[in-house]
Write an enzyme that holds these catalytic residues in place. Structure first.
Site, short mmCIF file in Angstrom:
data_model
loop_
_atom_site.label_atom_id
_atom_site.label_comp_id
_atom_site.label_asym_id
_atom_site.label_seq_id
_atom_site.Cartn_x
_atom_site.Cartn_y
_atom_site.Cartn_z
N HIS A 269 0.84 -1.18 0.00
CA HIS A 269 0.00 0.00 0.00
C HIS A 269 0.88 1.24 0.00
O HIS A 269 1.94 1.23 0.61
CB HIS A 269 -0.92 0.02 1.24
CG HIS A 269 -2.07 0.95 1.07
ND1 HIS A 269 -1.97 2.28 1.39
CD2 HIS A 269 -3.32 0.75 0.59
CE1 HIS A 269 -3.13 2.85 1.10
NE2 HIS A 269 -3.96 1.96 0.62
N ASP A 327 -8.01 -5.37 -0.06
CA ASP A 327 -8.52 -5.99 -1.28
C ASP A 327 -8.24 -7.47 -1.35
O ASP A 327 -8.94 -8.22 -2.03
CB ASP A 327 -7.90 -5.30 -2.51
CG ASP A 327 -8.40 -3.88 -2.62
OD1 ASP A 327 -9.59 -3.68 -2.40
OD2 ASP A 327 -7.59 -2.99 -2.92
N1 CMC Z 1 4.33 -7.33 -5.07
C1 CMC Z 1 5.68 -7.30 -5.23
N2 CMC Z 1 6.45 -6.21 -5.02
C2 CMC Z 1 5.83 -5.09 -4.65
C3 CMC Z 1 4.42 -5.03 -4.45
C4 CMC Z 1 3.68 -6.21 -4.68
N3 CMC Z 1 2.35 -6.21 -4.52
N4 CMC Z 1 4.06 -3.79 -4.07
C5 CMC Z 1 5.20 -3.06 -4.01
N5 CMC Z 1 6.27 -3.86 -4.35
C6 CMC Z 1 7.67 -3.44 -4.35
C7 CMC Z 1 7.98 -2.62 -5.58
O1 CMC Z 1 8.48 -3.40 -6.63
C8 CMC Z 1 9.04 -1.67 -5.04
O2 CMC Z 1 10.27 -2.33 -5.02
P1 CMC Z 1 11.66 -1.51 -5.23
O3 CMC Z 1 11.70 -0.50 -4.15
O4 CMC Z 1 12.69 -2.57 -5.12
O5 CMC Z 1 11.54 -0.91 -6.59
C9 CMC Z 1 8.62 -1.42 -3.59
O6 CMC Z 1 7.86 -2.60 -3.22
C10 CMC Z 1 7.74 -0.18 -3.39
O7 CMC Z 1 6.68 -0.22 -4.31
P2 CMC Z 1 6.11 1.05 -5.07
O8 CMC Z 1 5.37 0.61 -6.29
O9 CMC Z 1 7.18 2.09 -5.23
O10 CMC Z 1 5.09 1.57 -3.96
P3 CMC Z 1 3.83 2.44 -4.23
O11 CMC Z 1 3.54 3.13 -2.95
O12 CMC Z 1 3.97 3.29 -5.43
O13 CMC Z 1 2.71 1.34 -4.59
C11 CMC Z 1 0.86 -0.06 -4.59
C12 CMC Z 1 1.68 0.95 -3.80
C13 CMC Z 1 -0.44 -0.37 -3.82
C14 CMC Z 1 0.42 0.54 -5.96
C15 CMC Z 1 1.69 -1.34 -4.78
O14 CMC Z 1 2.04 -1.91 -3.53
C16 CMC Z 1 0.98 -2.38 -5.65
O15 CMC Z 1 1.04 -2.30 -6.88
N6 CMC Z 1 0.28 -3.38 -5.02
C17 CMC Z 1 -0.51 -4.32 -5.73
C18 CMC Z 1 -1.83 -3.69 -6.12
C19 CMC Z 1 -2.75 -3.51 -4.94
O16 CMC Z 1 -2.98 -4.45 -4.17
N7 CMC Z 1 -3.35 -2.31 -4.84
C20 CMC Z 1 -4.38 -2.05 -3.81
C21 CMC Z 1 -4.03 -0.95 -2.89
S1 CMC Z 1 -5.18 -0.91 -1.52
C22 CMC Z 1 -6.68 -0.39 -2.18
C23 CMC Z 1 -6.76 1.04 -2.54
O17 CMC Z 1 -6.44 1.90 -1.70
O18 CMC Z 1 -7.21 1.32 -3.67
#
Ligand code: CMC
Length: 392
Positions: A269, A327
């Protein structure tokens, strides 16, 4: 020209002042108007929470009665409105139907679109909250080919919605109290989440003075994406793809591989770097629903539980503070309740409408409110002379 702060994804920019929802991502805290989400989910109900989010305080008995009655009174859709549904292909994604039909509400309620009139804003808000379950249930019924079920206002918000989704005219339909409670809880948990992508979209759209129904349609569009509301659908599709417990290590390996775009959907998240407090409540609710429906042996659930266990112990997920989010559990629960995956984000939209409206109203009432107009760091071509086509 000017020098602007570069903040892609707005990870460190506060776009507004707000008194509605507080999140401490490090501690895993979520408060609606000061009240902890777990207390609200366990002791309150969605109608009361909607009142709280909109008005700032819990209602007294009379205020709650009046609010509840008002919402029940606004559940019907204009008869002509049904024609919008019939214009869609039967296999249209229900979120596409939601974007179109909710936007179309703006063409039906001219008396509630003067955003400078507080009374008109209130009526528009009540209309949206009350009609959203009816629209969502129709989007579902349309995809199955079953006739639409008219709302019955003797039912509470969640029960009415379940009935409109699952009743068929030829048979009696009894709303299960456990499922109604679970639905209500899912609505409470999704009702608001401060300045997430869809709420920011509603605020940005609304900041120009746009029609409120159209602003909510913009929020629905933003919510649809798999990184936001679409994650519950994506999480369940992922569980299906994994298929069996013995496949999990392969997918964990892929999630960790930087050259593989695959992510574990339902994990991680932007704000919570600790257990999502909504996920905790949702996890319990998921188990209650699965018990009630006798679905404990569902292979998808087994994959989910094993995946949760492995990811929570895996160094990569621990180090990056990637916990299962709401989710992850809501997908499993909704599937067990009989909703197809395409409907998951629609249910999220029904609930979040309350947050969108509360945030939109707060913005309109804020005297410091300005049109949202981000700037940019320009990285394109420098000024140059036009070259006629014959010389290119
Ligand atoms: N699986 C594997 N690696 C992950 C995941 C995941 N689900 N989420 C984040 N990472 C890694 C990512 O690769 C990155 O690694 P590095 O620092 O080595 O590049 C690190 O963790 C940080 O991730 P980020 O994408 O920079 O973090 P963010 O804050 O931009 O993303 C997120 C948050 C929710 C978009 C992401 O965790 C994700 O894509 N999760 C899967 C989709 C999901 O479940 N979304 C629902 C969010 S809750 C409901 C809502 O509020 O809408």
């Amino acid at each position: 020209a000017g020098v602007f702060t570069f903040d892609p994804g707005f990870t460190s920019t506060a776009s507004c002042e707000s008194q509605i929802t507080y999140i401490d991502g490090g501690e895993g805290v979520l408060l609606y108007r000061g009240y902890p989400i777990d207390q609200l989910a366990e002791q309150s109900n969605f109608t009361e929470v909607a009142y709280l989010l909109m008005h700032g305080e819990l209602p007294g008995a009379r205020e709650l009665d009046e609010f509840d009655w008002t919402l029940r009174r606004h559940t019907m859709l204009h008869d002509q409105f049904d024609q919008f549904f019939r214009g869609f292909r039967r296999d249209a994604h229900p979120m596409a139907i939601m974007v179109g039909t909710v936007g179309a509400l703006s063409a039906f309620y001219h008396d509630s679109t003067d955003i400078n009139d507080p009374e008109a804003r209130t009526i528009a808000s009540h209309r949206m909250i009350a009609k959203m379950p009816t629209i969502a249930a129709r989007a579902f019924k349309y995809s199955t080919g079953q006739p639409f079920i008219t709302p019955l206002n003797k039912y509470d918000y969640a029960s009415n919605f379940l009935r409109m989704c699952f009743a068929v005219p030829a048979e009696e339909y009894e709303v299960s109290p456990t499922l109604a409670r679970a639905m209500d809880r899912i609505f409470i948990l999704h009702a608001d989440h401060e300045q997430n992508a869809s709420t920011s979209t509603v605020r940005l759209a609304g900041s120009s003075g746009a029609n409120p129904f159209a602003c909510i349609a913009a929020g629905i569009a933003s919510l649809w994406g798999p990184a936001h509301g679409g994650a519950n659908e994506a999480a369940l599709n992922m569980l299906r793809e994994i298929g069996s417990v013995d496949q999990i290590p392969e997918y964990i390996k892929r999630a960790k591989d930087k050259n593989d775009p695959f992510r574990l959907m339902g994990f991680g998240h932007r704000v919570y770097k600790n257990y999502d407090p909504r996920a905790k409540v949702m996890r319990t609710t998921a188990h209650e629903v699965l018990d009630e429906l006798g679905a404990k042996d569902d292979p998808l659930l087994q994959v989910a539980m094993e995946l949760e266990k492995i990811a929570l112990e895996d160094e990569y997920f621990v180090e990056k503070k990637l916990y299962p989010n709401i989710d992850f559990y809501s997908g499993i629960t909704l599937k067990a309740m009989g909703f197809p995956t395409e409907m998951f984000t629609v249910l999220f939209a029904v609930a979040r409408t309350v947050g969108w409206i509360a945030q939109w109203s707060e913005m309109i009432e804020d005297p410091s409110q300005k049109i949202g107009r981000p700037r940019q760091i320009f990285t394109g071509a420098e000024g140059r002379d036009y070259v006629p086509l014959s010389k290119r």
